[in-house]
Design an enzyme around this catalytic site. Structure first.
Site, PDB file in Angstrom:
ATOM      1  N   ASP A  47       1.588  -6.521  13.728  1.00  0.00           N
ATOM      2  CA  ASP A  47       2.547  -5.587  12.881  1.00  0.00           C
ATOM      3  C   ASP A  47       3.439  -5.011  13.648  1.00  0.00           C
ATOM      4  O   ASP A  47       4.660  -4.678  13.066  1.00  0.00           O
ATOM      5  CB  ASP A  47       1.709  -4.556  12.436  1.00  0.00           C
ATOM      6  N   HIS A  96      -1.605  -1.557  14.464  1.00  0.00           N
ATOM      7  CA  HIS A  96      -1.671  -0.555  13.690  1.00  0.00           C
ATOM      8  C   HIS A  96      -2.943  -0.076  13.150  1.00  0.00           C
ATOM      9  O   HIS A  96      -3.118   0.902  12.574  1.00  0.00           O
ATOM     10  CB  HIS A  96      -0.832  -1.164  12.365  1.00  0.00           C
ATOM     11  N   GLU A 145      -6.565  -6.398   9.189  1.00  0.00           N
ATOM     12  CA  GLU A 145      -5.971  -5.956   7.515  1.00  0.00           C
ATOM     13  C   GLU A 145      -5.806  -7.084   6.802  1.00  0.00           C
ATOM     14  O   GLU A 145      -5.401  -8.336   7.280  1.00  0.00           O
ATOM     15  CB  GLU A 145      -4.681  -5.137   7.931  1.00  0.00           C
ATOM     16  N   HIS A 198      -5.473  -8.823  14.114  1.00  0.00           N
ATOM     17  CA  HIS A 198      -5.400  -7.746  13.325  1.00  0.00           C
ATOM     18  C   HIS A 198      -6.302  -8.016  12.029  1.00  0.00           C
ATOM     19  O   HIS A 198      -6.075  -8.962  11.432  1.00  0.00           O
ATOM     20  CB  HIS A 198      -4.127  -7.281  12.921  1.00  0.00           C
ATOM     21  N   HIS A 219       4.914  -9.903  10.444  1.00  0.00           N
ATOM     22  CA  HIS A 219       5.785  -9.855   9.073  1.00  0.00           C
ATOM     23  C   HIS A 219       7.487  -9.973   9.620  1.00  0.00           C
ATOM     24  O   HIS A 219       7.823  -9.374  10.634  1.00  0.00           O
ATOM     25  CB  HIS A 219       5.776  -8.288   8.673  1.00  0.00           C
ATOM     26  N   ASP A 245      -3.807  -8.516   4.879  1.00  0.00           N
ATOM     27  CA  ASP A 245      -2.465  -9.205   4.770  1.00  0.00           C
ATOM     28  C   ASP A 245      -2.576 -10.162   5.652  1.00  0.00           C
ATOM     29  O   ASP A 245      -1.860 -11.157   5.706  1.00  0.00           O
ATOM     30  CB  ASP A 245      -1.135  -8.260   4.930  1.00  0.00           C
ATOM     31  N   TYR A 253      10.210   0.104   8.293  1.00  0.00           N
ATOM     32  CA  TYR A 253       8.512  -0.442   8.811  1.00  0.00           C
ATOM     33  C   TYR A 253       8.198   0.489   9.738  1.00  0.00           C
ATOM     34  O   TYR A 253       6.803   0.953   9.724  1.00  0.00           O
ATOM     35  CB  TYR A 253       8.927  -1.914   9.395  1.00  0.00           C
ATOM     36  N   HIS A 289       0.790  -1.106   0.015  1.00  0.00           N
ATOM     37  CA  HIS A 289       0.099  -0.084  -0.055  1.00  0.00           C
ATOM     38  C   HIS A 289       0.917   1.325  -0.006  1.00  0.00           C
ATOM     39  O   HIS A 289       0.719   2.057   0.808  1.00  0.00           O
ATOM     40  CB  HIS A 289      -1.156   0.018   0.952  1.00  0.00           C
TER      41      HIS A 289
HETATM   42 FE1  FEO Z   1      -1.636  -3.406   9.401  1.00  0.00          FE
HETATM   43 FE2  FEO Z   1       0.451  -6.427   8.308  1.00  0.00          FE
HETATM   44  O1  FEO Z   1      -1.066  -5.104   8.627  1.00  0.00           O
END
Ligand code: FEO
Length: 402
Positions: free
Chosen positions: A168, A149, A84, A82, A227, A86, A196, A28
């Site tokens: 995250d 996040h 999101e 989370h 991640h 991903d 990051y 993104h």
């Molecule tokens: Fe806020 Fe890795 O997603």
């Protein structure tokens, strides 16, 4: 069961079962030249929990890694830290495949997941902040970390094992076959960690500070983010870096960002950079034809000054400059001084527009604004250099760049 994929044991009873996205180059708007991973973890108590899932196209990889340890239908609980995409993209399909007894998320997570996946409205239940789920021989403890996040974000802690799933937070975008940070070059891990933080976490500094305080009360022996690699050694270094980035204490580093149509603004930028260096600053001169906005954000994270230049094009700052300023304004870097400069043909607009945006970012403007018609002469370049010297003077006494 033999599959194409292997899980990786991170403790006797916890496995990494995520996916490696070697090809990811844009997250993104954040350039990710080293790819990324979407981490998910299997926790084996008497009951089995899956912590997070992965981006939708990687469902097969997730299921394959799970199947290398247990029959996926033995999963009793899925925890979504989370919402999101991903980490939740394949959640509805995994729920179908696995039929877990329970699917848990934070209170906000329940709301957000049901707004992403409308069929999940009655399937996900809220895990109370501070609440515990007994898996039999192991437990999961939930800790809300709103805005770290997203509003729905939470962390899950496994007390006996000392493992903290941080989604995250503490993540990095780095695809690798190695699963632990200590197996990777430390300088790359630290650079990607700063990148990051700058591009994802920076706007939420006050939340980070509260989370660090809460983590300090736990016995954490392993940080397992969503991640990049898992941290099992020198966790204090991760906490120290995050504490430093929360504070954003200015350094003597000045970042000069610019674009140019016919070379005038570029010449001005170089003269400012010379003045900064001459005054004792460490300078990063970053043209927008060769630097991505996410690399600029990374440099700004620990800078003391941000100086931005643009030509005026059709009464506007150059589009690339507007892009990077919009991006940086959203990331809310703190405690910066700075300046605006640039060139124009017949309508001197860009410099004022930049100064206005820097003001909105609470960047303290320093020195004389330099604005030149067409091509800078020696006098204009001298004023640019003086602007650099003046900014360097203001940064004197700030800490050095680490
Ligand atoms: Fe806020 Fe890795 O997603």
């Amino acid at each position: 069961m033999s599959t194409l994929y292997d899980a990786v044991k991170i403790t006797d009873r916890i496995y990494w079962v995520g996916a490696i996205d070697w090809s990811l180059r844009d997250f993104h708007g954040y350039e990710t030249p080293r790819g990324s991973t979407y981490n998910a973890y299997l926790v084996l108590g008497e009951k089995v929990a899956l912590i997070d899932t992965v981006r939708a196209p990687f469902r097969g990889e997730l299921m394959g890694r799970i199947a290398s340890v247990i029959d996926p239908r033995k999963i009793d609980v899925i925890v979504s830290n989370h919402s999101e995409m991903d980490h939740s993209g394949c959640l509805p399909r995994v729920i179908e495949d696995v039929s877990p007894e329970r699917v848990l998320a934070s209170v906000k997570g329940v709301e957000n997941l049901s707004r992403h996946f409308h069929g999940l409205r009655d399937r996900v239940e809220a895990a109370a902040d501070g609440g515990t789920l007994d898996l039999g021989g192991m437990a999961l403890r939930f800790m809300e970390t709103r805005m770290l996040h997203w509003p729905d974000s939470m962390m899950t802690y496994v007390p006996g094992e000392g493992v903290l799933f941080t989604q995250d937070a503490f993540g990095i975008h780095l695809a690798s076959s190695e699963r632990f940070a200590d197996e990777l070059p430390g300088d790359i891990v630290e650079y990607e960690s700063a990148k990051y933080y700058a591009n994802i976490i920076m706007p939420f500094g006050s939340r980070v500070a509260k989370t660090l305080e809460a983590i300090g009360k736990l016995e954490v022996r392993m940080i397992a983010p969503d991640h990049g690699p898992v941290y099992r050694r020198d966790l204090d270094r991760q906490i120290e870096l995050y504490s430093r980035w929360v504070e954003q204490a200015p350094t003597r580093k000045a970042v000069v960002v610019y674009d140019s149509m016919w070379g005038s603004t570029a010449r001005m930028a170089r003269a400012i950079a010379e003045g900064l260096a001459s005054g004792g600053s460490s300078v990063k001169l970053m043209g927008l034809k060769e630097n991505h906005r996410s690399d600029i954000a990374t440099e700004v994270l620990e800078a003391g000054a941000l100086i931005v230049g643009s030509p005026t094009q059709n009464g506007q700052m150059f589009p690339t400059v507007a892009d990077v300023l919009t991006y940086l304004r959203g990331l809310s870097p703190k405690r910066l001084i700075g300046a605006a400069f640039g060139s124009y043909g017949w309508s001197p607009k860009a410099v004022g527009q930049i100064a206005e945006t820097l003001g909105q970012m609470k960047v303290e403007l320093v020195g004389e604004r330099v604005e030149v018609q067409y091509v800078p002469d020696d006098e204009a370049l001298r004023r640019c250099r003086e602007l650099g010297v003046a900014i360097a003077g203001r940064l004197e006494g700030a800490r050095s760049v680490v």
